[in-house]
Scaffold this motif. Structure first.
Motif, PDB file in Angstrom:
ATOM      1  N   LEU A   1       0.915  -1.359   0.037  1.00  0.00           N
ATOM      2  CA  LEU A   1      -0.037   0.154   0.059  1.00  0.00           C
ATOM      3  C   LEU A   1       0.946   1.219  -0.119  1.00  0.00           C
ATOM      4  O   LEU A   1       1.533   1.741   1.061  1.00  0.00           O
ATOM      5  CB  LEU A   1      -1.065   0.004   1.140  1.00  0.00           C
ATOM      6  N   PRO A   2       0.875   2.118  -1.221  1.00  0.00           N
ATOM      7  CA  PRO A   2       1.963   3.065  -1.187  1.00  0.00           C
ATOM      8  C   PRO A   2       1.538   4.246  -0.418  1.00  0.00           C
ATOM      9  O   PRO A   2       2.436   5.148  -0.028  1.00  0.00           O
ATOM     10  CB  PRO A   2       1.994   3.409  -2.752  1.00  0.00           C
ATOM     11  N   ASN A   3       0.296   4.605  -0.057  1.00  0.00           N
ATOM     12  CA  ASN A   3      -0.266   5.469   0.836  1.00  0.00           C
ATOM     13  C   ASN A   3      -0.115   5.406   2.275  1.00  0.00           C
ATOM     14  O   ASN A   3      -0.534   6.385   3.070  1.00  0.00           O
ATOM     15  CB  ASN A   3      -1.903   6.015   0.350  1.00  0.00           C
ATOM     16  N   ILE A   4       0.108   4.409   2.636  1.00  0.00           N
ATOM     17  CA  ILE A   4       0.415   4.189   4.265  1.00  0.00           C
ATOM     18  C   ILE A   4       1.853   4.521   4.707  1.00  0.00           C
ATOM     19  O   ILE A   4       2.688   3.885   4.297  1.00  0.00           O
ATOM     20  CB  ILE A   4       0.037   2.746   4.503  1.00  0.00           C
TER      21      ILE A   4
ATOM     22  N   ASP B   1       5.223   5.154   6.813  1.00  0.00           N
ATOM     23  CA  ASP B   1       5.918   4.348   7.758  1.00  0.00           C
ATOM     24  C   ASP B   1       5.576   4.790   9.397  1.00  0.00           C
ATOM     25  O   ASP B   1       5.609   4.253  10.089  1.00  0.00           O
ATOM     26  CB  ASP B   1       7.389   4.440   7.679  1.00  0.00           C
ATOM     27  N   GLU B   2       5.415   6.369   9.140  1.00  0.00           N
ATOM     28  CA  GLU B   2       5.147   6.862  10.568  1.00  0.00           C
ATOM     29  C   GLU B   2       3.791   6.330  10.999  1.00  0.00           C
ATOM     30  O   GLU B   2       3.308   5.978  11.999  1.00  0.00           O
ATOM     31  CB  GLU B   2       4.994   8.301  10.238  1.00  0.00           C
ATOM     32  N   LYS B   3       2.839   6.240   9.960  1.00  0.00           N
ATOM     33  CA  LYS B   3       1.319   5.812  10.502  1.00  0.00           C
ATOM     34  C   LYS B   3       1.670   4.249  10.743  1.00  0.00           C
ATOM     35  O   LYS B   3       0.699   3.736  11.691  1.00  0.00           O
ATOM     36  CB  LYS B   3       0.491   5.986   9.181  1.00  0.00           C
TER      37      LYS B   3
ATOM     38  N   GLN C   1      10.696   8.735   5.133  1.00  0.00           N
ATOM     39  CA  GLN C   1      10.084   9.737   5.369  1.00  0.00           C
ATOM     40  C   GLN C   1       8.766  10.063   4.345  1.00  0.00           C
ATOM     41  O   GLN C   1       7.958  11.065   4.786  1.00  0.00           O
ATOM     42  CB  GLN C   1      10.948  10.979   5.741  1.00  0.00           C
ATOM     43  N   GLU C   2       8.956   9.737   3.175  1.00  0.00           N
ATOM     44  CA  GLU C   2       7.818   9.985   2.416  1.00  0.00           C
ATOM     45  C   GLU C   2       7.136   8.514   1.988  1.00  0.00           C
ATOM     46  O   GLU C   2       7.705   7.553   2.073  1.00  0.00           O
ATOM     47  CB  GLU C   2       8.272  10.861   1.195  1.00  0.00           C
ATOM     48  N   ARG C   3       6.012   8.926   1.624  1.00  0.00           N
ATOM     49  CA  ARG C   3       5.202   7.574   0.804  1.00  0.00           C
ATOM     50  C   ARG C   3       5.786   7.293  -0.333  1.00  0.00           C
ATOM     51  O   ARG C   3       6.509   8.260  -0.938  1.00  0.00           O
ATOM     52  CB  ARG C   3       3.630   7.986   0.737  1.00  0.00           C
ATOM     53  N   LEU C   4       5.414   6.094  -0.815  1.00  0.00           N
ATOM     54  CA  LEU C   4       5.949   5.582  -1.968  1.00  0.00           C
ATOM     55  C   LEU C   4       5.693   6.111  -3.353  1.00  0.00           C
ATOM     56  O   LEU C   4       4.331   6.434  -3.122  1.00  0.00           O
ATOM     57  CB  LEU C   4       5.756   4.019  -2.130  1.00  0.00           C
TER      58      LEU C   4
ATOM     59  N   SER D   1      11.781  11.011  -5.215  1.00  0.00           N
ATOM     60  CA  SER D   1      11.858  10.697  -3.875  1.00  0.00           C
ATOM     61  C   SER D   1      12.693   9.787  -3.150  1.00  0.00           C
ATOM     62  O   SER D   1      12.973   8.835  -3.785  1.00  0.00           O
ATOM     63  CB  SER D   1      10.151   9.866  -3.552  1.00  0.00           C
ATOM     64  N   PRO D   2      13.195  10.140  -1.780  1.00  0.00           N
ATOM     65  CA  PRO D   2      14.100   9.397  -1.117  1.00  0.00           C
ATOM     66  C   PRO D   2      13.627   7.753  -0.883  1.00  0.00           C
ATOM     67  O   PRO D   2      14.208   7.094  -0.525  1.00  0.00           O
ATOM     68  CB  PRO D   2      14.421   9.989   0.009  1.00  0.00           C
ATOM     69  N   SER D   3      12.022   7.686  -0.764  1.00  0.00           N
ATOM     70  CA  SER D   3      11.511   6.591  -0.658  1.00  0.00           C
ATOM     71  C   SER D   3      11.773   5.463  -1.709  1.00  0.00           C
ATOM     72  O   SER D   3      11.667   4.253  -1.428  1.00  0.00           O
ATOM     73  CB  SER D   3      10.014   6.543  -0.561  1.00  0.00           C
TER      74      SER D   3
END
Length: 533
Positions: free
Chosen positions: A209-212, A214-216, A290-293, A455-457
């Motif tokens: 799931l790309p929108n979840i 890592d913080e969540k 730190q960013e989403r995929l 993106s760093p992700s």
């Protein structure tokens, strides 16, 4: 996008390259008395026993790579148990001179296994909806928290459940030091591939799931709350959705947004008494997660491939269970015919549904091949271009003297340079003989700088892709009487120099080799879960 995060990642990647005479920083010795425990435990948590499979799933070899044509199994304790046993469970025990160690279905660098698995399960078989952790040693679920009724009812209606994978970097850093982040991430890719294959045997689907964020994920699964040892920090890597049908990703995202904070009461066990701190590992985890995929969706790739089941008569589960990493190869017996070699490569193309559907992003890795003994193909340096958009870029940036001869029409295999490359293959893989004594070895070459600029992700997902490819190569080797070995130690920049690459546009991320294994007869084997009987 944070430029500071991007620079941290690039600095880390350069800093952790092995060079002849100067390896990446590590402890430099093996502190066996302080080796981290390979199993996470939640002490005092209620346990949900999982049944072991009593009968082999009678599905053909093709089920490793193609969607099975069967009715999806219902979500139950038994089907969840099957998925976990055939992906993250134990595969065997080994014994030598009084020492015993377990092997697992999913391979790991040094057999250290930094990957942990968590699930949010709906109510099944009179078990309340709960947040659980999978313990592969005793094949059970540890119930860490219950899910409130409203959220549980919504989850039940979606006919699926979330699964989260995390990494305990200390398990790898104990041996490999600063390079541990790399190994955590391609181990994660192997685990994703193993899960996708096991889900397919159930008639299920699984997708990252790309929108979840890592913080969540860390919040939902309370990783920081339950793990009190700073050096043993557990990092959330990705959340997947396991489903019997095509998932509604929008509804899933909304469910996560509405999910209330769960009440976690149990702490995780401590893995080691003494630790060595590697701050750069924490920095690169923080920067790359730190960013989403945000990668480009995958494109379908057409492949010309013969009938797979006629090439291998072993069933899928047998191949999954027998996968091993070879320690040495018999050079004289390490060979395979061209059609088998080509078939193996075709299974790495992203157009094949399994296992690449778990990470539905555009392919960024191509395979640089050291062909030693493939019957019907001259020895030499080749490249297998998994993303056709990469072909003009590679031609422009690699050594201008390369031939780029198309070996077979409509197949993305190109001869770069003919000749015996056994010594060179060995040399660039940290002088490891397995890279030169096999039938072929390879370097996974990533389109590196361009994705990171987006993106760093993308940094961890490049490694995940390498793990997906590695798992395919492992299973393909087993299917044809050979054995594979993932190689994490290689001289990054020497590979780039060999190819004529002069900057960081392309980077070698993972090596692999396939040949006829020499079995060590001194090592005895025992069944995977003999200790439970």
């Amino acid at each position: 996008m944070s430029q500071a995060a991007l620079q941290t990642i690039k600095d880390y990647h350069q800093q952790t390259k092995h060079q002849p005479g100067r390896y990446a920083r590590s402890p430099g010795y093996m502190d066996w008395a302080n080796q981290p425990l390979p199993y996470r435990l939640y002490e005092g948590a209620p346990q949900i026993p999982l049944p072991l499979l009593q009968q082999t799933k009678d599905l053909p070899y093709s089920a490793l790579f193609q969607r099975v044509e069967k009715k999806a199994e219902s979500i139950s304790i038994a089907s969840i148990a099957s998925m976990l046993e055939l992906s993250l469970g134990l595969s065997a025990w080994k014994e030598y001179q009084g020492s015993e160690w377990a092997l697992r279905i999913n391979p790991s660098s040094g057999n250290l296994h930094p990957t942990e698995c968590y699930l949010l399960l709906p109510e099944v078989d009179q078990q309340a909806a709960a947040s659980v952790h999978y313990n592969p040693y005793v094949h059970l679920l540890e119930q860490r928290a219950t899910i409130p009724d409203d959220a549980a009812q919504s989850l039940k209606k979606m006919d699926g459940f979330p699964l989260m994978l995390s990494s305990i970097a200390w398990r790898e850093a104990w041996k490999y030091g600063e390079r541990a982040y790399r190994y955590c991430q391609h181990d994660l890719g192997h685990a994703l591939a193993a899960l996708n294959i096991a889900c397919n045997l159930n008639g299920w689907q699984i997708q990252v799931l790309p929108n979840i964020s890592d913080e969540k994920a860390e919040s939902v699964f309370a990783l920081a709350q339950s793990n009190g040892v700073q050096a043993e920090t557990e990092f959330a890597d990705c959340v997947c959705w396991v489903s019997r049908t095509t998932p509604d990703l929008v509804a899933i995202d909304q469910w996560f947004d509405r999910l209330p904070k769960l009440n976690y009461a149990h702490s995780a066990n401590q893995l080691s008494k003494v630790h060595i701190d590697w701050p750069t590992i924490h920095q690169v985890f923080s920067s790359s997660h730190q960013e989403r995929l945000t990668l480009t969706p995958a494109k379908k790739t057409s492949v010309i491939d013969p009938d797979t089941n006629s090439l291998c008569t072993a069933n899928a589960e047998t191949l999954i269970r027998q996968r091993r990493s070879a320690q040495s190869y018999d050079q004289a017996s390490s060979h395979l015919p061209l059609n088998t070699f080509l078939h193996n490569l075709q299974k790495t193309l992203p157009g094949n549904t399994i296992p690449f559907s778990v990470l539905p992003f555009e392919a960024q890795l191509d395979l640089v091949l050291f062909v030693h003994n493939v019957q019907g193909l001259e020895s030499g340096l080749y490249i297998w271009v998994r993303n056709e958009a990469h072909l003009p870029l590679l031609k422009a940036q690699m050594d201008s003297d390369f031939e780029w001869t198309e070996v077979i029409k409509q197949q993305p295999l190109y001869l770069l340079q003919s000749g015996n490359l056994r010594r060179i293959a060995t040399a660039v893989s940290c002088q490891q003989d397995i890279a030169g004594e096999s039938a072929f070895s390879l370097a996974m070459l990533a389109n590196f700088a361009a994705p990171l600029e987006k993106s760093p992700s993308c940094y961890p997902t490049l490694y995940w892709e390498s793990g997906l490819i590695g798992q395919v190569l492992y299973l393909q080797a087993e299917a044809f009487g050979l054995r594979g070995t993932g190689i994490g130690c290689f001289f990054d920049d020497q590979v780039h120099q060999l190819l004529g690459l002069k900057d960081d546009q392309w980077q070698s991320l993972y090596h692999f080799t396939v040949g006829k294994a020499i079995d060590d007869v001194r090592i005895a084997s025992k069944p995977a879960y003999f200790h439970l009987k």
